[in-house]
Write a protein that holds these residues in place. Structure first.
Motif, PDB file in Angstrom:
ATOM      1  N   GLN A   2      37.141  46.413  43.669  1.00  0.00           N
ATOM      2  CA  GLN A   2      36.873  45.462  42.595  1.00  0.00           C
ATOM      3  C   GLN A   2      36.682  44.092  43.228  1.00  0.00           C
ATOM      4  O   GLN A   2      37.571  43.609  43.930  1.00  0.00           O
ATOM      5  N   GLY A  28      33.587  43.329  33.648  1.00  0.00           N
ATOM      6  CA  GLY A  28      34.755  43.956  34.244  1.00  0.00           C
ATOM      7  C   GLY A  28      36.038  43.378  33.669  1.00  0.00           C
ATOM      8  O   GLY A  28      36.083  42.911  32.548  1.00  0.00           O
ATOM      9  N   SER A  29      37.065  43.367  34.457  1.00  0.00           N
ATOM     10  CA  SER A  29      38.366  42.837  34.053  1.00  0.00           C
ATOM     11  C   SER A  29      38.507  41.436  34.651  1.00  0.00           C
ATOM     12  O   SER A  29      38.688  41.286  35.847  1.00  0.00           O
ATOM     13  N   LEU A  70      34.364  43.101  39.281  1.00  0.00           N
ATOM     14  CA  LEU A  70      33.334  44.113  39.084  1.00  0.00           C
ATOM     15  C   LEU A  70      33.569  45.291  40.018  1.00  0.00           C
ATOM     16  O   LEU A  70      33.955  45.100  41.172  1.00  0.00           O
ATOM     17  N   PRO A  71      33.320  46.518  39.557  1.00  0.00           N
ATOM     18  CA  PRO A  71      33.554  47.703  40.384  1.00  0.00           C
ATOM     19  C   PRO A  71      32.373  48.009  41.313  1.00  0.00           C
ATOM     20  O   PRO A  71      31.212  47.907  40.914  1.00  0.00           O
TER      21      PRO A  71
END
Length: 126
Positions: A25, A64-65, A69-70
Motif C-alpha cells: 500500500q 484507497g484507505s 493505494l494497493p
C-alpha cells in the motif's frame, strides 16, 4: 511545501486497513510545485496507459484507505512525470524494504542545491 512566506503544512492521518495478501500500500504526497502523474511498475516495467495516481502540487493521492493505494508486491519502481507526459521522469526510484504492514508514504520534494533526493518514504506509526 512551498517557499518563504508561502510555506504550507499538511497533516495526513495514518489510519489504514491491512494490506491484502500479495499487495503493498503506497500513499503519495506531492510537495513539489507542479502536479504530476505517478506510475508504479515492476523494476523493468514500462510506462503505459493510465497513471497509477495523479497528484496536484501540495496534495495527497486519493482513493484507497486515506490515500493508500494497493499495488502488487512486485511493483516497486516509482516514477513521477509532468502531468500528461511519460518521458523524462522528474523522479525515478525503486522502493527499498517496506515495514511489516507493507504500507508506506512516498513524499516527492523539489531537488535541492546541490542536487539531492527528490523523494523519500515515511513508514506509518505503529
Amino acid at each position: 511545501f512551498g517557499t518563504a512566506a508561502a510555506r504550507t503544512v499538511s497533516v495526513f492521518p495514518d489510519n489504514f486497513a491491512a494490506a491484502a495478501t500479495g499487495m503493498n500500500q503506497l500513499r503519495f504526497i506531492n510537495a513539489q510545485t507542479a502536479a504530476g502523474d505517478i506510475f508504479v511498475t515492476t523494476p523493468a516495467g514500462t510506462v503505459t496507459g493510465t497513471p497509477s495516481a495523479s497528484v496536484a502540487a501540495g496534495a495527497v493521492s486519493t482513493g484507497g484507505s486515506v490515500g493508500f493505494l494497493p499495488f502488487p508486491t512486485a511493483n516497486t519502481r516509482v516514477r513521477l512525470f509532468d502531468a500528461g507526459t511519460t518521458t523524462t521522469p522528474r523522479t525515478d526510484f525503486t522502493l527499498g524494504t517496506l515495514p511489516t504492514s507493507r504500507t508506506t508514504t512516498v513524499v516527492f520534494v523539489e531537488a535541492g542545491d546541490p542536487a539531492g533526493a527528490k523523494a523519500f518514504t515515511v513508514d506509518p506509526c505503529p
